[in-house]
Design a protein around this motif. Structure first.
Motif, PDB file in Angstrom:
ATOM      1  N   LYS A  68       0.848  -1.199   0.000  1.00 59.29           N
ATOM      2  CA  LYS A  68       0.000   0.000   0.000  1.00 59.29           C
ATOM      3  C   LYS A  68       0.875   1.237   0.000  1.00 59.29           C
ATOM      4  O   LYS A  68       1.817   1.345   0.783  1.00 59.29           O
ATOM      5  N   LYS A  69       0.583   2.156  -0.927  1.00 59.12           N
ATOM      6  CA  LYS A  69       1.248   3.463  -0.984  1.00 59.12           C
ATOM      7  C   LYS A  69       0.149   4.483  -1.233  1.00 59.12           C
ATOM      8  O   LYS A  69      -0.455   4.489  -2.298  1.00 59.12           O
ATOM      9  N   GLY A  70      -0.144   5.311  -0.244  1.00 67.45           N
ATOM     10  CA  GLY A  70      -1.257   6.251  -0.381  1.00 67.45           C
ATOM     11  C   GLY A  70      -2.537   5.477  -0.606  1.00 67.45           C
ATOM     12  O   GLY A  70      -2.872   4.575   0.156  1.00 67.45           O
ATOM     13  N   GLN A  71      -3.250   5.791  -1.693  1.00 65.62           N
ATOM     14  CA  GLN A  71      -4.489   5.083  -2.024  1.00 65.62           C
ATOM     15  C   GLN A  71      -4.241   3.872  -2.924  1.00 65.62           C
ATOM     16  O   GLN A  71      -5.159   3.121  -3.223  1.00 65.62           O
ATOM     17  N   ASP A  72      -3.004   3.691  -3.385  1.00 69.11           N
ATOM     18  CA  ASP A  72      -2.675   2.611  -4.309  1.00 69.11           C
ATOM     19  C   ASP A  72      -2.401   1.313  -3.558  1.00 69.11           C
ATOM     20  O   ASP A  72      -1.744   1.326  -2.513  1.00 69.11           O
ATOM     21  N   HIS A  99      -5.046  -1.613  -7.482  1.00 70.48           N
ATOM     22  CA  HIS A  99      -5.942  -0.452  -7.541  1.00 70.48           C
ATOM     23  C   HIS A  99      -5.059   0.775  -7.421  1.00 70.48           C
ATOM     24  O   HIS A  99      -4.276   0.883  -6.475  1.00 70.48           O
ATOM     25  N   ILE A 100      -5.157   1.672  -8.398  1.00 71.94           N
ATOM     26  CA  ILE A 100      -4.276   2.840  -8.448  1.00 71.94           C
ATOM     27  C   ILE A 100      -5.106   4.083  -8.728  1.00 71.94           C
ATOM     28  O   ILE A 100      -6.057   4.050  -9.516  1.00 71.94           O
ATOM     29  N   VAL A 101      -4.730   5.195  -8.109  1.00 70.87           N
ATOM     30  CA  VAL A 101      -5.319   6.494  -8.415  1.00 70.87           C
ATOM     31  C   VAL A 101      -4.296   7.229  -9.276  1.00 70.87           C
ATOM     32  O   VAL A 101      -3.157   7.437  -8.851  1.00 70.87           O
ATOM     33  N   THR A 102      -4.686   7.599 -10.506  1.00 68.29           N
ATOM     34  CA  THR A 102      -3.765   8.268 -11.424  1.00 68.29           C
ATOM     35  C   THR A 102      -3.542   9.716 -10.999  1.00 68.29           C
ATOM     36  O   THR A 102      -4.271  10.247 -10.160  1.00 68.29           O
ATOM     37  N   GLN A 103      -2.546  10.347 -11.622  1.00 63.35           N
ATOM     38  CA  GLN A 103      -2.234  11.735 -11.288  1.00 63.35           C
ATOM     39  C   GLN A 103      -3.398  12.671 -11.561  1.00 63.35           C
ATOM     40  O   GLN A 103      -3.536  13.694 -10.908  1.00 63.35           O
TER      41      GLN A 103
END
Length: 176
Positions: free
Chosen positions: A42-46, A75-79
């Motif tokens: 887990k890194k931030g929301q990713d 699951h990743i949140v893009t820039q």
């Protein structure tokens, strides 16, 4: 186009990288770290889950490649704030090229949209923004995109170019 940010790439100073698993094995000579059993990153929301993750490093111990193997899900949140999720049997992230290779039963979806890519191999590059998809013998590659989203993106790009052109024209006609 679905562009993924580096889940395991450079971590901003205020953001933490959390890794849990059954086992961590480091081999200095081979410059690898093997993380096995119920891997959760887990890194931030990713997030990324897999049966096994291998991290390959250079002589300065900087990660150059990550390989997730077995039941890979992410699951990743893009820039730009889009949520992207997917899965494959294997995922390789080349930290130098900033390129993802999803192998076997690969799927990438934009959450809340119909945008989807499916294939036996999906290659996504963060730098150039390209996506290559290869189908298998009995499984053709498949793209599903909301044309309205593509049209909006094209209109935004045209407006941006027109604004840049007008700004350049204004600057070249300004008195010196």
């Amino acid at each position: 186009m679905l562009v993924l940010v580096g889940l395991l790439g450079a971590v901003p100073l205020k953001e933490t990288l959390e890794i849990t698993a059954d086992k961590f094995l480091a081999n200095e000579k081979k410059r690898t770290t093997i993380i096995e059993g119920h891997v959760f990153i887990k890194k931030g929301q990713d997030t990324l889950t897999a049966d096994k993750v291998v991290i390959y490093t250079n002589q300065k111990r900087k990660p150059i490649k990550y390989e997730a193997i077995g039941s890979v899900k992410f699951h990743i949140v893009t820039q730009d704030g889009r949520h992207v999720e997917g899965h494959s049997d294997r995922l390789i992230y080349d930290a130098i090229k900033r390129e993802y290779r999803l192998l076997q039963n690969a799927v990438v979806n934009e959450v809340g949209k119909i945008n989807s890519i499916k294939g036996e191999e999906i290659i996504l590059n963060n730098v150039s923004g390209y996506a290559d998809v290869v189908g298998g013998k009995d499984k053709p590659a498949k793209f599903i995109f909301d044309m309205e989203d593509i049209q909006k993106a094209n209109e935004q790009e045209k407006a941006k170019k027109a604004k840049q052109k007008a700004q350049h024209s204004k600057e070249s006609h300004a008195p010196h």
